[in-house]
Structure formats: C-alpha cells, structure tokens
Design a protein around this motif. Structure first.
Motif, PDB file in Angstrom:
ATOM      1  N   UNK A  69       0.823  -1.212   0.000  1.00 36.94           N
ATOM      2  CA  UNK A  69       0.000   0.000   0.000  1.00 36.94           C
ATOM      3  C   UNK A  69       0.857   1.262   0.000  1.00 36.94           C
ATOM      4  N   UNK A  70       1.951   1.238   0.730  1.00 39.92           N
ATOM      5  CA  UNK A  70       2.849   2.398   0.744  1.00 39.92           C
ATOM      6  C   UNK A  70       3.454   2.613  -0.638  1.00 39.92           C
ATOM      7  N   UNK A  71       3.874   1.517  -1.287  1.00 45.94           N
ATOM      8  CA  UNK A  71       4.471   1.642  -2.617  1.00 45.94           C
ATOM      9  C   UNK A  71       3.451   2.129  -3.638  1.00 45.94           C
ATOM     10  N   UNK A  72       2.199   1.755  -3.453  1.00 45.52           N
ATOM     11  CA  UNK A  72       1.161   2.145  -4.402  1.00 45.52           C
ATOM     12  C   UNK A  72       0.819   3.633  -4.338  1.00 45.52           C
ATOM     13  N   UNK A  73       0.937   4.245  -3.157  1.00 44.88           N
ATOM     14  CA  UNK A  73       0.577   5.662  -3.043  1.00 44.88           C
ATOM     15  C   UNK A  73       1.745   6.576  -3.391  1.00 44.88           C
ATOM     16  N   UNK A 247      10.426  -4.968   4.739  1.00 48.84           N
ATOM     17  CA  UNK A 247       9.824  -4.487   3.495  1.00 48.84           C
ATOM     18  C   UNK A 247       8.972  -3.250   3.749  1.00 48.84           C
ATOM     19  N   UNK A 248       8.151  -3.298   4.790  1.00 45.57           N
ATOM     20  CA  UNK A 248       7.286  -2.163   5.102  1.00 45.57           C
ATOM     21  C   UNK A 248       8.119  -0.932   5.479  1.00 45.57           C
ATOM     22  N   UNK A 249       9.139  -1.137   6.310  1.00 43.67           N
ATOM     23  CA  UNK A 249       9.982  -0.017   6.739  1.00 43.67           C
ATOM     24  C   UNK A 249      10.768   0.552   5.559  1.00 43.67           C
ATOM     25  N   UNK A 250      11.316  -0.320   4.715  1.00 47.54           N
ATOM     26  CA  UNK A 250      12.099   0.114   3.565  1.00 47.54           C
ATOM     27  C   UNK A 250      11.228   0.902   2.590  1.00 47.54           C
ATOM     28  N   UNK A 251      10.013   0.388   2.334  1.00 43.68           N
ATOM     29  CA  UNK A 251       9.096   1.089   1.435  1.00 43.68           C
ATOM     30  C   UNK A 251       8.755   2.474   1.973  1.00 43.68           C
ATOM     31  N   UNK A 252       8.582   2.562   3.288  1.00 45.48           N
ATOM     32  CA  UNK A 252       8.263   3.843   3.912  1.00 45.48           C
ATOM     33  C   UNK A 252       9.430   4.823   3.781  1.00 45.48           C
ATOM     34  N   UNK A 253      10.635   4.340   4.025  1.00 44.19           N
ATOM     35  CA  UNK A 253      11.820   5.206   3.983  1.00 44.19           C
ATOM     36  C   UNK A 253      12.065   5.728   2.571  1.00 44.19           C
ATOM     37  N   UNK A 254      12.068   4.825   1.568  1.00 43.88           N
ATOM     38  CA  UNK A 254      12.386   5.292   0.213  1.00 43.88           C
ATOM     39  C   UNK A 254      11.261   6.166  -0.360  1.00 43.88           C
ATOM     40  N   UNK A 255      10.009   5.921   0.082  1.00 44.64           N
ATOM     41  CA  UNK A 255       8.891   6.715  -0.433  1.00 44.64           C
ATOM     42  C   UNK A 255       8.850   8.112   0.189  1.00 44.64           C
ATOM     43  N   UNK A 258      13.512   9.363   0.504  1.00 39.07           N
ATOM     44  CA  UNK A 258      14.284   9.424  -0.734  1.00 39.07           C
ATOM     45  C   UNK A 258      13.478  10.017  -1.890  1.00 39.07           C
ATOM     46  N   UNK A 259      12.302   9.428  -2.172  1.00 43.65           N
ATOM     47  CA  UNK A 259      11.493   9.913  -3.287  1.00 43.65           C
ATOM     48  C   UNK A 259      10.627  11.118  -2.920  1.00 43.65           C
ATOM     49  N   UNK A 260      10.344  11.280  -1.620  1.00 44.46           N
ATOM     50  CA  UNK A 260       9.505  12.373  -1.123  1.00 44.46           C
ATOM     51  C   UNK A 260       8.173  12.439  -1.879  1.00 44.46           C
ATOM     52  N   UNK A 261       7.574  11.269  -2.020  1.00 44.78           N
ATOM     53  CA  UNK A 261       6.359  11.176  -2.828  1.00 44.78           C
ATOM     54  C   UNK A 261       5.125  10.780  -2.017  1.00 44.78           C
ATOM     55  N   UNK A 262       5.268  10.644  -0.704  1.00 42.80           N
ATOM     56  CA  UNK A 262       4.141  10.236   0.145  1.00 42.80           C
ATOM     57  C   UNK A 262       3.939  11.288   1.232  1.00 42.80           C
ATOM     58  N   UNK A 263       2.760  11.874   1.256  1.00 43.39           N
ATOM     59  CA  UNK A 263       2.431  12.859   2.289  1.00 43.39           C
ATOM     60  C   UNK A 263       1.887  12.144   3.524  1.00 43.39           C
ATOM     61  N   UNK A 264       1.723  12.900   4.597  1.00 40.41           N
ATOM     62  CA  UNK A 264       1.156  12.337   5.820  1.00 40.41           C
ATOM     63  C   UNK A 264      -0.256  11.807   5.559  1.00 40.41           C
ATOM     64  N   UNK A 265      -1.027  12.563   4.788  1.00 32.35           N
ATOM     65  CA  UNK A 265      -2.390  12.140   4.466  1.00 32.35           C
ATOM     66  C   UNK A 265      -2.383  10.820   3.675  1.00 32.35           C
ATOM     67  N   UNK A 266      -1.474  10.709   2.696  1.00 30.00           N
ATOM     68  CA  UNK A 266      -1.380   9.485   1.905  1.00 30.00           C
ATOM     69  C   UNK A 266      -0.921   8.301   2.757  1.00 30.00           C
ATOM     70  N   UNK A 267       0.009   8.571   3.670  1.00 33.79           N
ATOM     71  CA  UNK A 267       0.478   7.505   4.557  1.00 33.79           C
ATOM     72  C   UNK A 267      -0.653   7.029   5.460  1.00 33.79           C
ATOM     73  N   UNK A 268      -1.436   7.966   5.951  1.00 40.76           N
ATOM     74  CA  UNK A 268      -2.591   7.604   6.779  1.00 40.76           C
ATOM     75  C   UNK A 268      -3.584   6.768   5.963  1.00 40.76           C
ATOM     76  N   UNK A 269      -3.781   7.159   4.699  1.00 39.44           N
ATOM     77  CA  UNK A 269      -4.667   6.384   3.829  1.00 39.44           C
ATOM     78  C   UNK A 269      -4.139   4.977   3.598  1.00 39.44           C
ATOM     79  N   UNK A 270      -2.814   4.849   3.443  1.00 37.41           N
ATOM     80  CA  UNK A 270      -2.213   3.521   3.262  1.00 37.41           C
ATOM     81  C   UNK A 270      -2.413   2.666   4.507  1.00 37.41           C
TER      82      UNK A 270
END
Length: 431
Positions: A69-73, A247-255, A258-270
């Motif tokens: 879910x983190x990778x998808x958002x 996997x979950x932690x790594x996806x969270x860190x790179x998203x 590193x990529x700065x592509x997941x906002x707090x709102x998107x993370x909450x949605x995930x």
C-alpha cells in the motif's frame, strides 16, 4: 436426522451464495455444528484465538500488505514502469511486455495479486489505452493475468497461508515459487507477442540506450527491495516474518525520505487501506481455524485419504484431480478460502501418496491464483474492469488466451516437480 456436519456445510454454502463473507460463514457453520453436536460453542472462539496467537508467521501478512500500500501511493510504480518501458517497450505489443515485466518486479515487493492489479494496474492500463493504442478490455485482461504472478514470486501472502496449514518452511516455499513465476511470465509474454502480431499492435517509442542508466538509477532503490528481502531470508539474517517488517519499513523510507512522494495524508490512507485488507484476511483465517476444528473432529481428511487410497489413486492421478477440483472451485471461491478450507483436507492424502509438500504447495497456490481470473467470479476480473472502465463481459472475452497460457504453465509445474524444487534444493531442502 441429518448429521451436524452436513447441516453446517449447507449453512455455509447458503450464506456464501447470499453474498456473505466466507470467513463469517465458516464461523457461523462451526457454531451451528458445535451446538447440534452437543459441544461447547465457546470452543469456536477459543480455537480461533489460539490459532491466531500461535500463528507467528501470520504477522507477515499485514506487513506485506502495508508495504504494498505504501508503494502504491508513492511514485515507486511510475519509476518501475518507466524502467520496464525502456527495457521491453521497443518490441511489438511493447506495453503488453511492460505489463508482464513490471508485474514480475512488483511481485518481488508486494506478495499480493490484488495489490499489483490495483497499484501498477491503474498506471499501466492508462498508458496502454492512451491515444487508443490498445482497447481497454485487452489492457484490463493482460493486467489481470500478469497480476497472478505476484503471489508466486516471493514474497507471497498465499504461500504464507499454505505454510500455516501445511506446516512447511516459508523460506523453501518462497524459493520454490521463483522459477514457476518466471515461467508464467514467459508464457504470458509469448501470448502477448502472438496477439500483438495478429492484431498489428503498435511499436512504442524507443527509449535511447543513453537514457537507460539514468532510468535504472532512479528505479534502483525500488529494484533493490526484492534483493534485500531474499538475501536477508536465505542469508539467515531475518526470518520471512521479519523480512515483511523490513519491506514495510524500507518502502516507507524510500517513499518518504528518498522519493519524497508520500504525504502524511497518503500515509494515513495507506494505513487505513492495509488495516481493512488485514481485517478481511484475519476474518478468513479465523473462520478457517474454527472450521478446521470441525473437519478434524469429524476425521474428514482421513476419510478422504482412505477413499482415494482404496481407489488405488497414484500421485499423478491425484494431482490431476486436485488441479481440476481447484480450477472449478476457483470459478466461485476466492483463493484464500481455497487454501484455508480445501487444501487442509487434501494434505493428508498428498502425504500418503508421497507427494512433496513444497511442490504441492506451489501447485495449489498457482492453481488458486489462476482462479482469480477464471470466469465468472474471478476477483481480478472485476478489479481491472472497474479500473479500466471496460465491461466485465468484454474483459472475459479477452482473458481466455492468457488463461490458457497459465493453465499450460500449471501443467508443466504439476508434472515436472524439478522446476519447482531446483532452487529449494540448492538452499538445503531435502525433498
């Protein structure tokens, strides 16, 4: 008077037909059995709680779901698709090949066919249908078909469920799925190529070779995730369950970092999305644990094993019968339900016939995943129909060639067990 087990099964069937959750129906059927058999109804919740608390491996499921879910958002899917397009987009029907290759890569991260179809599917279907290059129904059909690779190449949520009911090593099961998953991908790429030639699908714009290093660099953090997971598991650094947390932690860190592509709102949605998916799986597992108590008390697996042995059924005929049974059930049942309800009944017979349990696990998981695209119920068919906007009837018309390709792969996997067991044996498996 009709025996309690028959009445319980009738209740389950009626509730499933009425559209109720399979997990809830199994709990209801188990409670009916206990009451009619004069047993304490409290045995049902006790069995469920004990099974869930003792099922350490089940922790891998919510963690893999959260990672997907983190990778998808985030922007991870876009980067992977651009990388895949640079690799195979230059061939006729190129975006179909991109669809296959992206599913192979994404399967090494999510372990879920639904996550693949929803996450990568939204993007690739949009790319394929842009400017009318591919029809929505074809884009939807190949997306549904390639998503079945997700639970075969590790990590795999269905493999975790099979390990639970068959008491097998998750690590060896993960290794056993790699070559079959790649073979499924090869079969579907071949089918896409044949269809592309017949329908004269377009050749996509060629990405210059000089751009490939930059695209690879951008996608590298995502591409490293499967390497880290499998390296950690087979190197003895982490257990499969701990790998899910990594996997979950790594996806969270790179998203986020590193990529700065997941906002707090998107993370909450995930988090909310993964919680809902985990709850659905949890109810299914709990119901299966309660109903397992019923079938074990009634000695159903032993009775089936005895009947099949009396018929002098050998391993080959048994595997054929199992494949036919699961393919038929896949038309109406979800894959998780098949693995948790039907497979435990078949395991004693498979063991009595000398069938390797890791090989058997891959066979039934592949079969159950094919059920996800088997009409009329096929869950993935409805998902991609919704994503693409194509009518379900037209998606079904386009799915048949890919369904036949996957069944051909299943036949090879069933009757050439060395393909399945080659990598596990290299890692020390004695089967």
């Amino acid at each position: 008077m009709t025996d309690p087990l028959t009445l319980a099964i009738v209740l389950i069937v009626v509730l499933v037909i009425a559209g109720q959750s399979v997990g809830i129906t199994m709990i209801a059927g188990s409670l009916m059995y206990l009451v009619l058999a004069g047993r304490d109804p409290g045995l049902a919740p006790e069995t469920m709680l004990q099974g869930l608390f003792n099922g350490y491996t089940l922790l891998a499921i919510p963690l893999f779901i959260l990672a997907a879910d983190i990778m998808n958002v985030g922007s991870l899917a876009d980067r992977l698709l651009r990388f895949c397009q640079a690799l195979v987009g230059r061939f006729r029907g190129g975006l179909g090949h991109v669809n296959v290759v992206s599913s192979v890569i994404f399967s090494g991260m999510s372990g879920s066919a639904v996550a693949d179809a929803v996450g990568m599917g939204k993007i690739i279907i949009g790319m394929m249908t842009k400017d009318g290059r591919y029809t929505p129904q074809y884009a939807a059909a190949i997306t549904a078909a390639t998503a079945t690779i997700g639970p075969i190449i590790p990590p795999s949520i269905p493999m975790v469920l099979y390990a639970l009911v068959a008491d097998q090593s998750i690590g060896f099961l993960f290794a056993a799925g790699i070559l079959p998953g790649l073979m499924m991908a090869f079969m579907m790429a071949g089918m896409n190529y044949v269809i592309a030639r017949r329908r004269n699908f377009p050749v996509d714009d060629v990405v210059p070779a000089r751009e490939l290093p930059a695209l690879t660099f951008k996608a590298l953090p995502a591409l490293l995730l499967p390497v880290i997971l499998l390296g950690g598991i087979y190197g003895g650094v982490v257990t499969p369950t701990e790998a899910a947390a990594v996997a979950a932690f790594y996806a969270l860190v790179i998203s986020i970092v590193l990529y700065r592509s997941v906002s707090i709102r998107q993370f909450y949605g995930a988090l909310l999305s993964s919680a809902r998916s985990t709850a659905a799986v949890g109810i299914l597992v709990a119901g299966a644990l309660a109903f397992e108590y019923v079938i074990v008390r009634e000695q159903v697996p032993n009775q089936i094993a005895s009947v099949m042995l009396d018929w002098e059924m050998n391993a080959i005929t048994f595997l054929i019968a199992v494949n036919v049974l699961i393919l038929v059930l896949g038309c109406v049942l979800e894959g998780g339900a098949i693995l948790l309800i039907i497979v435990p009944i078949l395991i004693p017979t498979a063991e009595a016939l000398g069938i390797d349990m890791v090989h058997f696990g891959v066979v039934v998981v592949v079969n159950a995943m094919i059920g996800l695209i088997t009409p009329p119920y096929g869950l993935l068919l409805f998902i991609v129909s919704n994503v693409s906007g194509a009518p379900i009837g037209k998606v079904i018309q386009e799915i048949w060639p890919f369904l036949l390709a996957l069944i051909a792969a299943l036949i090879v996997i069933t009757f050439v067990p060395d393909i399945v067991l080659f990598l596990p044996r290299l890692l020390g498996y004695n089967g």
